[in-house]
Scaffold this motif. Structure first.
Motif, PDB file in Angstrom:
ATOM      1  N   LYS A 188       3.585   1.696  -1.288  1.00 41.83           N
ATOM      2  CA  LYS A 188       4.408   1.473  -2.748  1.00 41.83           C
ATOM      3  C   LYS A 188       3.348   2.111  -3.687  1.00 41.83           C
ATOM      4  N   ALA A 189       2.028   1.211  -3.368  1.00 46.48           N
ATOM      5  CA  ALA A 189       1.070   2.255  -4.233  1.00 46.48           C
ATOM      6  C   ALA A 189       1.131   3.536  -4.032  1.00 46.48           C
ATOM      7  N   ILE A 190       0.769   4.251  -2.835  1.00 47.98           N
ATOM      8  CA  ILE A 190       0.594   5.307  -2.830  1.00 47.98           C
ATOM      9  C   ILE A 190       1.916   6.285  -3.327  1.00 47.98           C
ATOM     10  N   LEU A 202       2.106  11.808   1.243  1.00 47.62           N
ATOM     11  CA  LEU A 202       2.251  12.028  -0.097  1.00 47.62           C
ATOM     12  C   LEU A 202       2.734  14.051   0.996  1.00 47.62           C
ATOM     13  N   VAL A 217       4.393   6.084  -5.801  1.00 48.13           N
ATOM     14  CA  VAL A 217       4.222   5.571  -6.982  1.00 48.13           C
ATOM     15  C   VAL A 217       3.349   6.898  -7.322  1.00 48.13           C
ATOM     16  N   SER A 218       1.685   6.084  -6.575  1.00 46.88           N
ATOM     17  CA  SER A 218       1.138   7.551  -7.854  1.00 46.88           C
ATOM     18  C   SER A 218       1.587   8.837  -7.053  1.00 46.88           C
ATOM     19  N   GLY A 219       2.292   9.103  -6.341  1.00 47.03           N
ATOM     20  CA  GLY A 219       2.509  10.367  -5.918  1.00 47.03           C
ATOM     21  C   GLY A 219       4.301  10.924  -6.539  1.00 47.03           C
ATOM     22  N   MET A 273       0.307  -1.081   0.326  1.00 52.10           N
ATOM     23  CA  MET A 273       0.082   0.048   0.349  1.00 52.10           C
ATOM     24  C   MET A 273       0.968   0.970   0.165  1.00 52.10           C
ATOM     25  N   GLU A 285      -2.240   7.204   5.843  1.00 57.58           N
ATOM     26  CA  GLU A 285      -3.405   8.197   5.529  1.00 57.58           C
ATOM     27  C   GLU A 285      -2.771   8.700   4.218  1.00 57.58           C
ATOM     28  N   PRO A 286      -3.279   8.437   2.666  1.00 53.87           N
ATOM     29  CA  PRO A 286      -2.079   8.593   1.701  1.00 53.87           C
ATOM     30  C   PRO A 286      -1.826  10.315   1.641  1.00 53.87           C
TER      31      PRO A 286
END
Lengths: 504, 126
Positions: B20-22, B114, B24-26, B18, B109-110
């Protein structure tokens, strides 16, 4: 590929039947006659509906690419009626004549008596054999009985190992046998420890050659009753040939009472004992086979020593060693195990790995085939970085409960951490086959897809994760979140989806 | 500082995925480690721009990894954000000196993650 699951055509066309039959035949050796079409149809629809397939052709694709699914289907296809002491005359002959005869011919150095029950289904046959051997006085003569049950159905083997049978399956057994060799439990009657410890079970496909070395020799008796009726003649010949090679000289092959080896093999000597037809592997320098076949029948030898053994057997038969545990105690155990499992789950959710492993040990002491305990242990070992142990425990869990979505998910996680992306992907797919709303499997698949640049697939998987998340916000998957809140997972998926779409 | 390389360390495979996904999306590049020893080794070998470090880790706990890096001239410049569970807040309050740049409380919290990452990267750059 996966539809809404509302309907599936309930028909099996002759072409489809042929296709499935040929595939099954090719991969298991089991040849389904036309008369089995309906039962195959029911098995296929049962499996296909589980995954929401609308047409059987789609299910065929899954079947041909997924060995685990093939085994699952075979579990259904090979369900057959079986009972304790089926054809009692054969067991009577075993105890009275065959055991004494074989013991008589054994070399002085040999101290084990080994019986293989091939195609043992849910275990009634090997347990009946083991009970008969206990009653035949082998122990008193210093022999150790070893009975092995093998089958192609993993679910049947699981039930065989559990050794718990509904009371109605004991109806035809004499009361004296029931009291000596079974213990009542809340779920039914369990075969007593004394019997169970002489019986082992193992997965084996009779038409897959070569046979494992452990099976290829030193058997005193092979039971293979009503199994070869599933095989075509050519396969039956090879199977019987393998039995012949596996048996000790003077060993016996027990076949179903309506089966015959005529036109299958001429290597065995047909023998009639107490009204039962059996096949014996000749000792060295026996008469030429053809002549024996003409003779049809030779009585089994009964020497003085042999009849002494038989008498010892009937003495053992009279010994009443019933053990009936207090049923309330058994019930308490069942409750305890459930409590332990839920405590272990909570410890796992809270990331207390050591507590999980302690609890798992306790669960397995009570119930050594508790699939969830192995799964919890696997996840815990994965957490602490011991991937080898995690893999072992996880595979054990899947063996015990092949249809658990969570187990396949954890296996996927382990592969992912070992860098085996393809295997991980395969396990996540299996997880979704078993539970279409297993959010974390969609999520991990999406991440994997994105990491290899498959943006469109990744987008679809994130979308699926979100859809499932809204549909089942607290599914079985949620205890793998480790305190991560589902709404935050949703946010993570949404962010990833937006990002993925940008680049797609 | 988009494109920065971040080392994310957590022993839970799900949480690591999770995080990692956050990240990468940033727009960040992510490398991962799943225990303290691996984290230390990876940090030294890869020189990431920032480290997200879980506290409860097998082999070496996050506090020790943090101290070992922060007390080393060569690596002390790498910003470290510690990820702690609620129960560890008290440990934080008693003032464990680890030299970490920031603490984030789980669940993560994403947006908050970030923000913290962007903030620390900016500080390190400036």
């Amino acid at each position: 590929m996966v539809s809404d699951g509302s309907s599936i055509s309930k028909d099996l066309t002759p072409e489809q039947f042929q296709r499935f039959r040929d595939y099954i035949h090719q991969h298991s050796g089991i040849y389904l006659e036309e008369s089995k079409a309906d039962s195959l149809r029911i098995s296929l629809i049962t499996r296909a509906t589980r995954y929401g397939f609308a047409v059987l052709d789609d299910y065929f694709k899954l079947l041909t690419t997924d060995e685990t699914e093939f085994r699952e289907l075979m579990n259904l296809v090979t369900i057959n009626e079986t009972s304790f002491f089926r054809f009692p005359a054969q067991f009577e002959a075993l105890r009275k004549y065959i055991v004494p005869e074989i013991v008589e011919g054994k070399p002085e150095t040999s101290r084990s008596f080994r019986v293989w029950s091939a195609g043992c289904s849910t275990g009634e046959e090997p347990y009946s054999v083991a009970m008969t051997l206990l009653d035949s006085g082998l122990e008193g003569l210093g022999y150790v009985s070893e009975v092995l049950g093998t089958d192609v159905s993993t679910s049947a083997l699981e039930r065989a190992k559990a050794a718990v049978y509904p009371s109605r399956s004991l109806l035809n057994i004499p009361h004296s046998v029931t009291t000596r060799f079974f213990e009542p439990t809340p779920e039914g009657h369990r075969v007593s420890e004394r019997v169970r410890k002489t019986v082992d079970f193992q997965y084996h496909n009779l038409v897959k050659e070569p046979y494992p070395l452990g099976l290829m020799g030193n058997w005193d008796i092979v039971f293979c009753r009503n199994v070869t009726i599933y095989f075509r003649l050519e396969s039956t010949r090879r199977v019987v040939e393998n039995f012949f090679n596996s048996l000790n000289p003077g060993g016996y092959l027990f076949v179903g009472h309506s089966e015959t080896l005529t036109s299958v093999s001429d290597k065995f000597e047909p023998v009639e004992v107490g009204g039962v037809f059996l096949y014996r592997k000749p000792r060295a320098r026996s008469a030429p086979h053809r002549e024996v076949m003409k003779e049809r029948v030779t009585p089994a030898a009964t020497s003085p020593r042999a009849s002494a053994t038989a008498r010892a057997g009937s003495r053992a038969g009279r010994r009443e060693t019933s053990s009936t545990p207090d049923p309330t105690v058994v019930e308490n155990h069942a409750v305890d195990v459930e409590l332990l499992v839920s405590s272990a789950r909570r410890a796992s959710e809270e990331g207390r790995s050591d507590d999980v492993l302690t609890l798992v040990d306790e669960i397995l002491t009570e119930d050594e085939s508790n699939a969830e305990a192995y799964l919890l242990a696997a996840y815990s070992h994965a957490d602490s970085g011991d991937l080898q142990t995690a893999l072992k425990e996880c595979k054990r869990s899947i063996e015990l409960d092949p249809l658990s979505a969570a187990s396949h998910y954890v296996l996927g996680i382990i592969y992912q951490r070992q860098g085996e992306s393809d295997r991980a992907m395969h396990e996540f797919k299996r997880t979704i086959y078993l539970d279409a709303d297993f959010v974390l499997a969609h999520f991990n698949m999406a991440n994997l897809q994105r990491s290899v640049g498959a943006k469109a697939e990744a987008c679809r998987a994130y979308e699926n994760a979100l859809r499932s998340l809204y549909r089942v916000p607290d599914g079985e998957w949620s205890w793998f979140l480790g305190g991560f809140r589902p709404d935050l997972l949703a946010q993570t998926c949404e962010r990833s989806l937006i990002e993925c779409r940008k680049k797609a | 500082m988009a494109g920065a390389r971040i080392l994310a360390v957590d022993d839970s495979p799900t949480i690591l995925e999770m995080i990692k996904a956050i990240l990468v999306s940033g727009g960040y590049e992510v490398i991962t480690a799943t225990d303290g020893a691996e984290a230390l080794e990876t940090a030294r070998a890869e020189m990431p721009d920032l480290i997200l470090l879980d506290v409860m880790l097998p082999k070496l706990d996050g506090y020790r990894v943090c101290r070992l890096l922060k007390f080393d001239q060569k690596y002390k410049g790498i910003p470290i954000i510690m990820l702690t569970a609620k129960t560890e807040e008290q440990a934080m309050a008693t003032g464990i000196r680890t030299g970490a740049n920031q603490y984030l409380t789980k669940p993560i919290e994403p947006e908050r993650l970030l923000e913290a990452v962007a903030e620390e990267l900016q500080k390190a750059e400036g």
